[in-house]
Enzyme design. Structure first.
Site, PDB file in Angstrom:
ATOM      1  N   GLN A   1       0.831  -1.209   0.000  1.00 17.70           N
ATOM      2  CA  GLN A   1       0.000   0.000   0.000  1.00 17.70           C
ATOM      3  C   GLN A   1       0.860   1.250   0.000  1.00 17.70           C
ATOM      4  OE1 GLN A   1      -3.460   0.276   2.651  1.00 17.70           O
ATOM      5  NE2 GLN A   1      -2.478   2.021   3.632  1.00 17.70           N
ATOM      6  N   GLY A   2       0.787   2.028  -1.066  1.00 19.62           N
ATOM      7  CA  GLY A   2       1.602   3.240  -1.169  1.00 19.62           C
ATOM      8  C   GLY A   2       0.787   4.494  -0.903  1.00 19.62           C
TER       9      GLY A   2
ATOM     10  N   SER B   1       1.394   6.784   2.465  1.00 20.82           N
ATOM     11  CA  SER B   1       2.179   7.797   3.172  1.00 20.82           C
ATOM     12  C   SER B   1       3.378   8.263   2.357  1.00 20.82           C
ATOM     13  CB  SER B   1       2.692   7.232   4.496  1.00 20.82           C
ATOM     14  OG  SER B   1       1.624   6.989   5.359  1.00 20.82           O
TER      15      SER B   1
ATOM     16  N   SER C   1       4.504  -1.075   3.887  1.00 20.49           N
ATOM     17  CA  SER C   1       4.734  -2.409   4.449  1.00 20.49           C
ATOM     18  C   SER C   1       5.007  -3.410   3.334  1.00 20.49           C
ATOM     19  CB  SER C   1       3.514  -2.892   5.239  1.00 20.49           C
ATOM     20  OG  SER C   1       3.160  -1.950   6.208  1.00 20.49           O
TER      21      SER C   1
ATOM     22  N   GLU D   1      -8.810  -0.731   6.457  1.00 18.82           N
ATOM     23  CA  GLU D   1      -7.525  -0.945   7.124  1.00 18.82           C
ATOM     24  C   GLU D   1      -7.677  -0.842   8.639  1.00 18.82           C
ATOM     25  OE1 GLU D   1      -4.343   1.818   6.262  1.00 18.82           O
ATOM     26  OE2 GLU D   1      -2.868   0.471   7.164  1.00 18.82           O
TER      27      GLU D   1
ATOM     28  N   GLU E   1      -4.181  10.495  17.293  1.00 21.94           N
ATOM     29  CA  GLU E   1      -4.714  11.864  17.256  1.00 21.94           C
ATOM     30  C   GLU E   1      -5.676  12.039  16.088  1.00 21.94           C
ATOM     31  OE1 GLU E   1      -1.616  11.009  17.832  1.00 21.94           O
ATOM     32  OE2 GLU E   1      -1.350  11.734  19.879  1.00 21.94           O
TER      33      GLU E   1
END
Lengths: 376, 365
Positions: A108-109, A111, A143, A226, A356
């Site tokens: 998964q790309g 961030s 990951s 997710e 957060e």
């Protein structure tokens, strides 16, 4: 005590699938043949076409028999549901059966160095060149990028006034020229996380999922899956109160002044919160079974927030319960399993959307508290 | 709401408006015995008191989960009632015994709201048997009963006593006005009245014993989880209401030209409370379900529900006062009443500490 299944005993599938045992391969094939790796997907796409109730029965039986999951895969838990919802017929036919059978391994790309919590700041560019998108940019925290065959990612296809606009959700083959992958070393040691660099990587424009430029909607939907799978998955290496109490009672050397009684109390308090969380997970899972009910964003965020907190407290307690011994490095200069898991757990409140961010989502979407912009 | 079934939701909504009206009529008082008697009869007419009593004895047999909806609503409006230990535990212990004519009459009376019954699981009492008039045995009772909330108003108190000599433990149903019953009343910080009953050679006849001294009688302690989960439902209701009111305040109250709920620091505090409210809700639902279905896990889940709900209520109430600012410190504003209640509410089922260690014992067993 049961520790998480070691990574090398998980079956991730893919072009270069590695099976830690011949039976693991057989198990995957047996299950995939029945469509039971993706029980609720339609049969034509490699699933078993089971209803939610039937899938729950299968799940229960597997748990009762203490079966290992035949396949662990981001394709199954995250991309698959997205393709079913947003994909074209052609995309579904092309990718879903391979995912269900464990023939493609995905990463998964999302961030980027400048787009963490602020995911809408994605800078990786995709420029149209006729029927091709040319990708240049830099993803981080990906990951298993070093082991994946394909990536689903978020790329910027246009500059719009609102950062959420102008992004597309794109599938790309990791063997395409121009892609470089570098693993990241964490405080807990070697990790599954990587950085991925793109330099003029050419990807067919037909690989965009959903409407071009509206990737944010697709990505948000995927992030919900997710969070849900993070919140659910953590239940698999669960620890029982008896095991923690035995560790506390059996610890050979605790620092002077440490009270076993106080430690036991803390373990009980933690276990009760953990038990409450498991009950909440079950309640949300039941809600999620009903296709009529769209689980509110707030619930997945609550699960994600509480799961991270409980997991961190768990490893804090285990570290205290086992004494300074578990802080010592072994002869090979390696961390103990408890120290590694304790350090790794600190990431639970950062990955998949920080705690957060989860609190923001709960406050705004569930509690309806006003945002600053609207209040002016 | 602590149920997803349509019937329970309807019941919960009806109960909510009932207790809202009751709370308004209380006009800030914590206790009003006359009003409680009137309202208790209205609850009987609505079929709420006989939910654990079969239809042959004037009940509705609706079950513990239904009572839970009512308990939640009473908690929301801070109305003190003998619901958990009366319509819950007292009804359950009566229904568990073989139905003698005297017992059947009590069940009818409880379901009809004629007399108020309260069962007190926390009792240290002893009985001995002396020959009475016409050869019928008379029981002589001595001991101390740590009674749950609003027992002061009870007409009949049910508790367990052990024999001075040979025999088995017995449950007794004793008129609160019996000679030899001394009641010590203590007004608590939330205005509720905590009752200790001292028994000094209280003489009661054969019918006061729910079972026979030689038979193996149903145990109050085995049924106590009915009262425990209902108390937990009440705590959850109170916590959820405290939270809802706080949320409304964050939205309405303006400072620096904006609603204070737009500040992220306060949003995060509210969101953390929302997490804990959902945890408590899950525990209460699971506890009610398990006790209703008489599952073995009922005891563990009931203690979990009490301990978590009580803890969440305390946390939410403390935060609520802080987030209400000076307003929260004034006697005029309702939020302070919730804070006071949050410290007293868990005494009835036995306290957080008791349920935490009971949970640990049951989990490790």
């Amino acid at each position: 005590m049961r520790l998480p299944l070691p990574d090398d005993e998980l079956v991730w599938g893919g072009r270069n699938a590695v099976f830690w045992h011949p039976d693991a391969k057989r198990w995957l094939h047996l299950m995939a043949d029945k469509g039971w790796t993706a029980p609720q997907w339609p049969k034509e796409f490699g699933g078993a076409g089971l209803t939610a109730e039937e899938a729950e029965v299968l799940d229960e039986e597997m748990r009762r028999l203490d079966c290992r999951p035949p396949l662990k895969s981001f394709g199954l838990t995250m991309l698959g549901p997205i393709l079913l919802q947003y994909g074209t017929e052609e995309q579904k036919r092309r990718y879903l059966p391979d995912i269900a059978a464990g023939r493609i391994r995905w990463c998964q790309g999302f961030s980027e160095p400048m787009a963490g919590s602020d995911l809408a700041s994605v800078q990786t560019r995709a420029i149209h060149d006729e029927d091709t998108l040319v990708i240049t940019g830099h993803k981080v925290w990906t990951s298993y990028a070093h082991k994946a065959d394909w990536m689903y990612c978020l790329v910027r296809t246009a500059r719009e006034a609102k950062p959420q606009d102008g992004m597309s959700f794109l599938l790309l083959d990791m063997s395409t020229p121009g892609i470089r992958v570098e693993p990241i070393q964490l405080i807990s040691g070697r990790s599954i996380f990587c950085e991925v660099f793109f330099e003029n990587v050419r990807v067919p424009a037909e690989n965009v999922v959903g409407t071009p430029g509206e990737g944010w909607t697709v990505a948000k939907s995927l992030l919900r899956h997710e969070r849900l799978s993070i919140a659910r998955g953590a239940g698999q290496d669960r620890v029982e109160l008896r095991e923690v109490i035995d560790l506390i009672d059996g610890a050979a050397s605790l620092p002077i002044g440490t009270s076993r009684e106080a430690l036991r109390d803390r373990a009980v308090t933690w276990m009760m919160e953990e038990h409450a969380l498991r009950l909440l997970q079950q309640r949300v899972a039941v809600l999620a079974q009903d296709p009529e009910v769209d689980i509110p964003d707030g619930y997945t965020s609550i699960l994600k927030y509480c799961r991270a907190k409980s997991n961190q407290e768990r490893w804090d307690i285990l570290l205290d319960a086992t004494g300074p011994g578990s802080l010592a490095l072994n002869d090979q200069n390696e961390l103990s399993a408890i120290a590694r898991n304790w350090l790794r757990a600190r990431g639970n409140s950062i990955e998949g959307g920080t705690s957060e961010i989860q609190l923001n989502i709960i406050a705004k979407r569930m509690l309806g508290l006003p945002s600053r912009e609207n209040s002016r | 709401m602590i149920s997803t079934s349509f019937e329970d939701r309807m019941l919960g909504e009806a109960a909510d408006s009932f207790f809202r009206g009751w709370a308004a009529a209380m006009a800030g008082q914590a206790v009003n015995d006359g009003l409680l008697r009137t309202k208790w009869r209205e609850m009987a007419d609505l079929g709420w008191l006989g939910m654990l009593i079969d239809t042959d004895h004037g009940g509705t047999a609706y079950g513990v989960r239904g009572l839970g909806q009512i308990a939640e609503a009473s908690g929301r409006h801070l109305v003190l009632t003998p619901l958990a230990h009366g319509a819950g535990l007292a009804a359950a212990i009566l229904a568990a015994h073989p139905a003698t004519p005297a017992l059947s009459a009590r069940m009818r009376s409880l379901a009809a709201g004629d007399n108020i019954y309260v069962a007190a699981p926390q009792a240290e009492a002893e009985y001995r048997i002396i020959p009475g008039a016409a050869g019928a045995p008379t029981y002589v009772l001595n001991g101390t009963i740590d009674a749950p909330d609003v027992t002061g108003i009870a007409d009949e108190v049910i508790f367990e006593a052990r024999p001075t000599g040979q025999g088995s433990d017995l449950a007794f149903c004793v008129p609160a006005q019996s000679s030899g019953v001394e009641r010590r009343l203590q007004t608590m910080v939330d205005g509720s009245i905590r009752t200790t009953m001292l028994l000094h050679d209280v003489h009661v006849d054969r019918d006061a014993a729910l079972g026979a001294p030689d038979a193996s009688a149903p145990k109050l302690v085995a049924l106590a989880d009915i009262a425990n989960v209902l108390s937990a439902a009440e705590m959850f209701g109170a916590a959820a209401e405290t939270f809802d009111r706080t949320l409304a305040h964050l939205t309405d109250r303006r400072q620096f030209g904006v609603p204070i709920g737009s500040f992220q620091a306060l949003q995060h505090r509210a969101a953390i409370l929302a997490c804990r409210i959902e945890l408590a809700r899950s525990c209460v639902i699971a506890g009610l379900d398990a006790v209703e279905a008489r599952q073995e896990s009922g005891a563990q889940l009931a203690s979990l529900a009490v301990a978590i709900s009580a803890d969440v209520f305390r946390q939410v109430a403390k935060e609520a006062v802080q987030l209400h600012g000076g307003l929260g410190m004034t006697d005029e504003h309702a939020i302070g009443k919730y804070l006071k209640r949050s410290r007293v509410i868990d005494l009835a089922p036995g306290g957080i500490a008791f349920h935490r260690s009971r949970y640990a014992r049951l989990t490790l067993a």
